[in-house]
Design an enzyme around this catalytic site. Structure first.
Site, PDB file in Angstrom:
ATOM      1  N   ILE A   1      -5.803   0.753  18.116  1.00 26.59           N
ATOM      2  CA  ILE A   1      -6.356   0.316  16.920  1.00 26.59           C
ATOM      3  C   ILE A   1      -5.359  -0.969  16.485  1.00 26.59           C
ATOM      4  O   ILE A   1      -6.063  -2.048  15.829  1.00 26.59           O
ATOM      5  CB  ILE A   1      -6.491   1.116  15.732  1.00 26.59           C
ATOM      6  CG1 ILE A   1      -7.405   0.640  14.705  1.00 26.59           C
ATOM      7  CG2 ILE A   1      -5.290   1.496  15.068  1.00 26.59           C
ATOM      8  CD1 ILE A   1      -8.365   1.504  13.894  1.00 26.59           C
TER       9      ILE A   1
ATOM     10  N   VAL B   1      -1.023   7.276  14.603  1.00 28.28           N
ATOM     11  CA  VAL B   1      -1.554   6.002  14.145  1.00 28.28           C
ATOM     12  C   VAL B   1      -0.832   5.438  13.298  1.00 28.28           C
ATOM     13  O   VAL B   1      -0.694   4.036  13.128  1.00 28.28           O
ATOM     14  CB  VAL B   1      -3.061   5.927  13.939  1.00 28.28           C
ATOM     15  CG1 VAL B   1      -3.332   6.658  12.693  1.00 28.28           C
ATOM     16  CG2 VAL B   1      -3.837   4.649  14.174  1.00 28.28           C
ATOM     17  N   ASP B   2      -0.382   6.075  12.136  1.00 30.82           N
ATOM     18  CA  ASP B   2       0.286   5.576  11.078  1.00 30.82           C
ATOM     19  C   ASP B   2       1.590   4.804  11.496  1.00 30.82           C
ATOM     20  O   ASP B   2       1.697   3.623  11.314  1.00 30.82           O
ATOM     21  CB  ASP B   2       0.420   6.634  10.085  1.00 30.82           C
ATOM     22  CG  ASP B   2       1.003   6.195   8.657  1.00 30.82           C
ATOM     23  OD1 ASP B   2       1.043   4.705   8.418  1.00 30.82           O
ATOM     24  OD2 ASP B   2       1.531   6.995   7.887  1.00 30.82           O
TER      25      ASP B   2
HETATM   26  P1  ADP Z   1      -3.637  12.427  11.199  1.00 30.08           P
HETATM   27  O1  ADP Z   1      -2.585  12.591  10.498  1.00 30.08           O
HETATM   28  O2  ADP Z   1      -4.870  11.782  10.218  1.00 30.08           O
HETATM   29  O3  ADP Z   1      -4.300  13.636  11.953  1.00 30.08           O
HETATM   30  P2  ADP Z   1      -2.944  11.095  13.435  1.00 30.08           P
HETATM   31  O4  ADP Z   1      -2.346   9.627  13.625  1.00 30.08           O
HETATM   32  O5  ADP Z   1      -1.921  12.134  13.806  1.00 30.08           O
HETATM   33  O6  ADP Z   1      -3.304  11.205  12.070  1.00 30.08           O
HETATM   34  O7  ADP Z   1      -4.258  11.273  14.428  1.00 30.08           O
HETATM   35  C1  ADP Z   1      -5.429  10.511  13.969  1.00 30.08           C
HETATM   36  C2  ADP Z   1      -6.219   9.963  15.129  1.00 30.08           C
HETATM   37  O8  ADP Z   1      -5.330   8.536  15.781  1.00 30.08           O
HETATM   38  C3  ADP Z   1      -6.120  10.698  16.404  1.00 30.08           C
HETATM   39  O9  ADP Z   1      -7.165  10.784  17.163  1.00 30.08           O
HETATM   40  C4  ADP Z   1      -5.047  10.003  17.355  1.00 30.08           C
HETATM   41  O10 ADP Z   1      -5.561  10.340  18.704  1.00 30.08           O
HETATM   42  C5  ADP Z   1      -5.390   8.576  16.901  1.00 30.08           C
HETATM   43  N1  ADP Z   1      -4.319   7.557  17.183  1.00 30.08           N
HETATM   44  C6  ADP Z   1      -3.018   7.640  17.545  1.00 30.08           C
HETATM   45  N2  ADP Z   1      -2.499   6.403  17.737  1.00 30.08           N
HETATM   46  C7  ADP Z   1      -3.516   5.578  17.651  1.00 30.08           C
HETATM   47  C8  ADP Z   1      -3.736   4.086  17.810  1.00 30.08           C
HETATM   48  N3  ADP Z   1      -2.657   3.331  18.170  1.00 30.08           N
HETATM   49  N4  ADP Z   1      -4.903   3.693  17.943  1.00 30.08           N
HETATM   50  C9  ADP Z   1      -6.058   4.341  17.483  1.00 30.08           C
HETATM   51  N5  ADP Z   1      -5.958   5.589  17.203  1.00 30.08           N
HETATM   52  C10 ADP Z   1      -4.739   6.495  17.381  1.00 30.08           C
END
Ligand code: ADP
Length: 178
Positions: A12, A34-35
């Protein structure tokens, strides 16, 4: 306005849209998944922009600039932690999508990209989360808001299949981003 729904496998942080949505935690100070990726790609100014925003409640959304990202804005939303499904998780997850899209419209944003909120560290079962995400977006778009594109970005291999099946089930036309 007819909004295009698109689906892409990828990261993303590289999406060229007006706003990307961050699956943040209450502090908005960065985290894993993703954060962490968004904070690394956006730079330290993102953290400084988040600081005065304070705490973000589950299901709510707050806006910052995107700084070093290709996206002009980041919409930070806090998904529910999955605790078995009877702690209001479905409504709170739907609220993340609704709040994020409302914030986008309020700021004249036309193109928005979502990750799969709550399906990583927060352990929401993927197919249920995808059904809620797609339903919430479809409901929001039913009123014809001024949005050009809502993009779902799938990071894990295989996740796109769940979206694909949900679009088919609901007879929702979708495409790839330009
Ligand atoms: P949450 O705490 O809301 O579960 P996560 O970041 O652990 O958040 O995961 C939410 C989604 O984001 C998962 O499907 C993960 O695979 C996805 N994700 C992780 N990194 C990225 C990225 N760089 N771009 C898009 N999606 C991502």
């Amino acid at each position: 306005m007819a909004t295009r729904i698109t689906l892409i496998h990828g990261d993303i942080t590289v999406q060229k849209v007006d706003a990307i949505v961050n699956a943040a935690n209450h502090t908005l100070m960065g985290g894993g998944g993703v954060d962490g990726a968004i904070h690394r790609a956006s730079g330290l100014r993102l953290r400084e922009a988040c600081r005065p925003l304070g705490r973000c409640e589950t299901g709510a959304a707050k806006l910052t600039e995107g700084f070093d990202l290709p996206a002009r804005f980041v919409i930070h939303t806090v998904g529910p932690i999955w605790r078995g499904g009877d702690r209001d998780e479905p409504r709170l997850l739907a609220s993340c999508y609704h709040s994020s899209l409302q914030l986008a419209v309020d700021h004249g944003i036309r193109t928005v990209a979502f990750p799969s909120i709550s399906t990583g560290a927060y352990r929401f079962p993927l197919s249920r989360a995808v059904a809620i995400a797609v339903e919430a977006v479809q409901a929001f778009l039913a009123d014809g808001p001024p949005l050009e594109e809502v993009r779902f970005v799938c990071f894990r291999p295989g996740d796109a299949e769940a979206y694909y099946e949900e679009f088919q089930r609901r007879d929702i036309p979708f495409g790839e981003p330009d």
